[in-house]
Scaffold this motif. Structure first.
Motif, PDB file in Angstrom:
ATOM      1  N   UNK A 140       0.841  -1.195   0.000  1.00 15.22           N
ATOM      2  CA  UNK A 140       0.000   0.000   0.000  1.00 15.22           C
ATOM      3  C   UNK A 140       0.878   1.247   0.000  1.00 15.22           C
ATOM      4  N   UNK A 141       0.270   2.344  -0.405  1.00 15.20           N
ATOM      5  CA  UNK A 141       0.911   3.653  -0.330  1.00 15.20           C
ATOM      6  C   UNK A 141       0.448   4.306   0.959  1.00 15.20           C
TER       7      UNK A 141
ATOM      8  N   UNK B 252      -5.579   8.421  -6.259  1.00 14.32           N
ATOM      9  CA  UNK B 252      -6.144   7.161  -6.710  1.00 14.32           C
ATOM     10  C   UNK B 252      -5.042   6.414  -7.453  1.00 14.32           C
ATOM     11  N   UNK B 253      -4.675   5.255  -6.958  1.00 16.06           N
ATOM     12  CA  UNK B 253      -3.582   4.499  -7.569  1.00 16.06           C
ATOM     13  C   UNK B 253      -4.083   3.825  -8.833  1.00 16.06           C
ATOM     14  N   UNK B 254      -3.580   4.315  -9.958  1.00 13.98           N
ATOM     15  CA  UNK B 254      -4.024   3.827 -11.257  1.00 13.98           C
ATOM     16  C   UNK B 254      -2.921   4.118 -12.261  1.00 13.98           C
TER      17      UNK B 254
ATOM     18  N   UNK C  19       0.555  -3.748   3.781  1.00 16.56           N
ATOM     19  CA  UNK C  19      -0.669  -3.381   4.496  1.00 16.56           C
ATOM     20  C   UNK C  19      -0.528  -3.670   5.985  1.00 16.56           C
ATOM     21  N   UNK C  20       0.147  -4.762   6.310  1.00 17.36           N
ATOM     22  CA  UNK C  20       0.320  -5.151   7.709  1.00 17.36           C
ATOM     23  C   UNK C  20       1.192  -4.166   8.472  1.00 17.36           C
ATOM     24  N   UNK C  21       2.171  -3.563   7.805  1.00 18.36           N
ATOM     25  CA  UNK C  21       3.012  -2.559   8.458  1.00 18.36           C
ATOM     26  C   UNK C  21       2.196  -1.315   8.767  1.00 18.36           C
ATOM     27  N   UNK C  22       1.387  -0.895   7.804  1.00 17.93           N
ATOM     28  CA  UNK C  22       0.542   0.279   8.017  1.00 17.93           C
ATOM     29  C   UNK C  22      -0.394   0.063   9.201  1.00 17.93           C
TER      30      UNK C  22
ATOM     31  N   UNK D 168      -3.116   5.538   1.936  1.00 17.04           N
ATOM     32  CA  UNK D 168      -3.650   6.387   0.874  1.00 17.04           C
ATOM     33  C   UNK D 168      -4.385   5.526  -0.149  1.00 17.04           C
ATOM     34  N   UNK D 169      -3.808   4.369  -0.455  1.00 11.13           N
ATOM     35  CA  UNK D 169      -4.424   3.459  -1.410  1.00 11.13           C
ATOM     36  C   UNK D 169      -3.643   2.171  -1.503  1.00 11.13           C
TER      37      UNK D 169
END
Length: 264
Positions: free
Chosen positions: A116-117, A128-130, A201-204, A213-214
């Motif tokens: 994740x960002x 938006x990550x795209x 994601x787990x670190x966040x 953020x996304x």
């Protein structure tokens, strides 16, 4: 001067960590009691809780050394005594397997994760990550993107692959602050030393001072798999018992709470 600012982690700090973690492993291994585990840094919160639960239930203890999977694999190659290796990606487990440093029958794909960002919890960044998203613009005039080393640390490699897939890597390659492991990248954002970072994601989930953020699309990078195996030098009978425990329903919540997917 991008070349001088790529990494916020000093060589002295890395060396000190490896000496310290190696010392823990050697001491525990020599005692022949503790199960010695070498684990990817992103596992710390979940594995610490699981280890404590196992100790309460069995009266047996573990010693865990956390670092990047690349650093741990090289320690194993260098002969560090330990019982279990949990890598954050398949290639570094393959690296030790090719050198006959694990027990092949004990190997399994244990966990899954996401990248994740992240930004600080007070950041107003909205992206938006795209394909072609304006990551460079979000970094501002001189902000850095915190990531694990894109050549060695699994989270860094996944992150670079995702940015390349999305077509934005060339725009930010000279603005990346590369850390020795993903937890150090998390810390750079947590402390405000970098406005954005790419972590698991787990670190966040482990740090309330950052927010997601996304999430990066799953098809933008190789599948994130954490393999686990017993090392070929291990003679501790409790090592297999602990590895088996990690796959039981009792251990599953510790990992799922942090955002991991338990594969087996």
């Amino acid at each position: 001067m991008p070349g001088t600012r790529r990494s916020f982690v000093s060589a002295f700090g890395v060396a000190a960590f490896l000496v310290t973690s190696g010392g823990i492993a050697r001491q525990a291994f020599a005692q022949g009691k503790d199960v010695v585990i070498l684990a990817a840094a992103s596992l710390k919160n979940a594995l610490d809780e699981a280890s404590a639960d196992w100790a309460r239930k069995t009266g047996k203890t573990t010693r865990v050394s956390y670092a990047s999977s690349s650093a741990l694999a090289r320690q194993i190659e260098g002969g560090i005594p330990a019982d279990i290796f949990i890598s954050a990606d398949v290639p570094w487990m393959d690296y030790v397997a090719e050198r006959k440093l694990i027990k092949p029958a004990s190997r399994s794909d244990y966990l899954g994760n996401q990248i994740v960002l992240i930004a600080s919890k007070d950041s107003k960044t909205d992206l938006r990550i795209d394909k072609g998203f304006n990551l460079r613009g979000a970094l501002g005039n001189d902000g850095r993107l915190a990531m694990g080393s894109v050549e060695a640390v699994p989270a860094g490699k996944y992150g670079k692959a995702a940015l390349e897939y999305l077509g934005v890597w060339p725009s930010v390659a000279d603005r990346v602050a590369q850390a020795e492991n993903v937890r150090m990248a998390l810390t750079l954002v947590s402390r405000g030393e970098a406005p954005l970072g790419i972590v698991y994601k787990t670190d966040a989930a482990s740090d309330p001072s950052v927010r997601i953020v996304g999430a990066f699309p799953a098809d933008s990078h190789p599948a994130i798999i954490y393999p686990m195996a017993l090392l070929s030098t291990s003679t501790n009978p409790d090592a297999q018992a602990f590895a088996d425990y990690l796959k039981t329903p009792a251990a599953r919540p510790f990992f799922e709470k942090q955002g991991f997917t338990v594969l087996k």
